[in-house]
Enzyme design. Structure first.
Site, PDB file in Angstrom:
ATOM      1  N   ASP A  16     -34.664  57.545  45.009  1.00  0.00           N
ATOM      2  CA  ASP A  16     -35.724  58.509  44.668  1.00  0.00           C
ATOM      3  C   ASP A  16     -35.485  59.140  43.293  1.00  0.00           C
ATOM      4  O   ASP A  16     -35.911  60.253  43.015  1.00  0.00           O
ATOM      5  CB  ASP A  16     -35.976  59.558  45.772  1.00  0.00           C
ATOM      6  CG  ASP A  16     -34.736  60.337  46.146  1.00  0.00           C
ATOM      7  OD1 ASP A  16     -33.693  60.116  45.506  1.00  0.00           O
ATOM      8  OD2 ASP A  16     -34.814  61.161  47.072  1.00  0.00           O
ATOM      9  N   ASN A  17     -34.847  58.378  42.410  1.00  0.00           N
ATOM     10  CA  ASN A  17     -34.725  58.781  41.009  1.00  0.00           C
ATOM     11  C   ASN A  17     -35.660  57.947  40.154  1.00  0.00           C
ATOM     12  O   ASN A  17     -36.022  56.833  40.510  1.00  0.00           O
ATOM     13  CB  ASN A  17     -33.294  58.579  40.510  1.00  0.00           C
ATOM     14  CG  ASN A  17     -32.341  59.579  41.130  1.00  0.00           C
ATOM     15  OD1 ASN A  17     -32.679  60.749  41.275  1.00  0.00           O
ATOM     16  ND2 ASN A  17     -31.167  59.118  41.520  1.00  0.00           N
TER      17      ASN A  17
ATOM     18  N   ASP B 293     -48.122  53.436  32.266  1.00  0.00           N
ATOM     19  CA  ASP B 293     -46.818  53.350  32.922  1.00  0.00           C
ATOM     20  C   ASP B 293     -46.566  51.932  33.413  1.00  0.00           C
ATOM     21  O   ASP B 293     -47.437  51.330  34.044  1.00  0.00           O
ATOM     22  CB  ASP B 293     -46.745  54.298  34.131  1.00  0.00           C
ATOM     23  CG  ASP B 293     -46.589  55.750  33.729  1.00  0.00           C
ATOM     24  OD1 ASP B 293     -46.383  56.007  32.522  1.00  0.00           O
ATOM     25  OD2 ASP B 293     -46.687  56.624  34.604  1.00  0.00           O
TER      26      ASP B 293
ATOM     27  N   ASP C 292     -45.795  66.286  37.367  1.00  0.00           N
ATOM     28  CA  ASP C 292     -47.157  66.295  36.797  1.00  0.00           C
ATOM     29  C   ASP C 292     -48.162  66.692  37.875  1.00  0.00           C
ATOM     30  O   ASP C 292     -49.109  67.438  37.623  1.00  0.00           O
ATOM     31  CB  ASP C 292     -47.539  64.905  36.275  1.00  0.00           C
ATOM     32  CG  ASP C 292     -46.615  64.422  35.181  1.00  0.00           C
ATOM     33  OD1 ASP C 292     -45.969  65.258  34.530  1.00  0.00           O
ATOM     34  OD2 ASP C 292     -46.545  63.189  34.965  1.00  0.00           O
TER      35      ASP C 292
ATOM     36  N   GLN D  37     -37.356  61.914  54.103  1.00  0.00           N
ATOM     37  CA  GLN D  37     -36.863  61.053  53.033  1.00  0.00           C
ATOM     38  C   GLN D  37     -37.509  59.657  53.067  1.00  0.00           C
ATOM     39  O   GLN D  37     -37.817  59.071  52.036  1.00  0.00           O
ATOM     40  CB  GLN D  37     -35.336  60.926  53.184  1.00  0.00           C
ATOM     41  CG  GLN D  37     -34.596  60.450  51.936  1.00  0.00           C
ATOM     42  CD  GLN D  37     -34.675  61.445  50.786  1.00  0.00           C
ATOM     43  OE1 GLN D  37     -34.810  62.626  51.001  1.00  0.00           O
ATOM     44  NE2 GLN D  37     -34.604  60.944  49.562  1.00  0.00           N
TER      45      GLN D  37
END
Length: 345
Positions: free
Chosen positions: A130-131, A18, A300, A289
């Site tokens: 938070d996307n 990643d 995952d 948040q």
């Protein structure tokens, strides 16, 4: 106290490195990316992998959905080491070496098929708020070959040792015949085979492959977006997540000794699970948040937590609790990374 035995959990999938960065909307727009999605890289994304490294502060993390999940399962279990086995294909290069090191550090028994035609696969994780938008360049991961790896005697012995099998839907794009061989083995031996829908594009463009595997699936995972895409493609004619879960549960199944269980996560909403002819909802753990670093790897991690208990014969309720715990930990860290030890009871 039930502990898991070595190689009891088997995972097979796309080992990816990643490349994670917090990006801006302009960057997403430039490459036609949705804020929250998982796609395979096309020609138009080629430069993106170079640009993200030049333009933003990137972190490299060992990734790939299935590999993340088995690592989290191993982390939750702690001892013994090598409860989880992982198969996938990498290149003979620096990124491949990093993946091997990271698997070893996580005490996962990784057996990679190594080839030199293609470089090790990467996944750009483009974070905004938070996307996370994931763009996978499979490269070597796409070169996994049943006859070159899975069929080899020593490797197949590891498959036979396992009691629980987990494969993310992403691997359907790579080697359907490998998945079917493992799925049939599980079914014939009354072991547990788990599959993840993984992404809307899997439900849409790989639905034939998905339906070939579905008769062997004992536990089906997915999130709300994937569940909706699956329902549309299957003509379920409902958008109600509980109804979708029920309909997915009642699709044809080969091993009649186990009723299929369907588990759909919904981000910060409750997780839905079929149980007998009922559907139950389990609330997720509260989180402020401000404590969310990024949600990459949350799904995952949920599966990893779930599998860690499943492989120790715990109840499905306990599996979900562990899944929620693991996901809650992961979203406080960058990528699919975690602290040294879990604090789950």
């Amino acid at each position: 106290m039930p502990t898991a035995s070595q190689n009891a959990l088997f995972g097979m999938g796309n080992p990816l490195l990643d490349i994670c960065a917090v990006v801006d909307k302009d960057f997403l727009d430039k490459y036609g990316l949705k804020a929250n999605d998982q796609i395979l890289a096309e020609e138009k994304h080629k430069e993106m992998f170079e640009e993200i490294v030049k333009k933003f502060k990137v972190e490299y993390h060992a990734g790939g959905a299935t590999q993340n999940s088995v690592k989290v399962a191993q982390w939750m279990i702690q001892e013994p080491h090598n409860v989880a086995t992982f198969f996938g294909c990498i290149g003979k290069d620096k990124f491949g070496r990093i993946l091997k090191e990271k698997a070893e550090e996580a005490h996962v028994d990784a057996h990679y098929y190594e080839q030199s035609e293609e470089p090790t696969g990467t996944c750009a994780a483009c974070i905004t708020g938070d996307n996370r938008s994931l763009v996978a360049n499979l490269a070597a991961a796409n070169c996994y070959k049943k006859e070159k790896h899975l069929d080899l005697e020593d490797n197949w012995k590891l498959v036979e040792k396992a009691q629980v099998y987990y494969i993310a839907g992403f691997f359907l794009t790579v080697s359907l015949e490998s998945i079917l061989k493992v799925a049939k083995h599980a079914s014939e031996n009354n072991k547990i085979f788990c599959l993840n829908l993984s992404a809307p594009f899997i439900c849409e463009f790989f639905k034939e492959a998905l339906l070939k595997v579905m008769p062997y699936v004992d536990i089906l995972f997915g999130n709300e977006t994937e569940a909706a895409a699956f329902a549309r493609e299957q003509g379920f004619e409902t958008e109600d997540i509980e109804e979708i879960a029920k309909k997915a549960q009642s699709l044809p199944k080969v091993n009649k000794k186990r009723q299929r269980i369907v588990v759909f996560t919904q981000g910060n909403e409750g997780t839905v699970m079929t149980k007998g002819d009922k559907v139950e909802t389990f609330p997720v753990l509260e989180i402020d948040q401000k404590e969310i670093v990024d949600t990459n790897g949350a799904g995952d991690a949920f599966v990893g937590g779930f599998l860690s208990q499943l492989v120790q014969d715990k109840t499905f309720e306990q599996c979900i609790r562990a899944g929620h715990y693991a996901a809650n930990v992961i979203i406080r860290h960058a990528g699919c990374t975690f602290p040294e030890k879990p604090d789950f009871h």
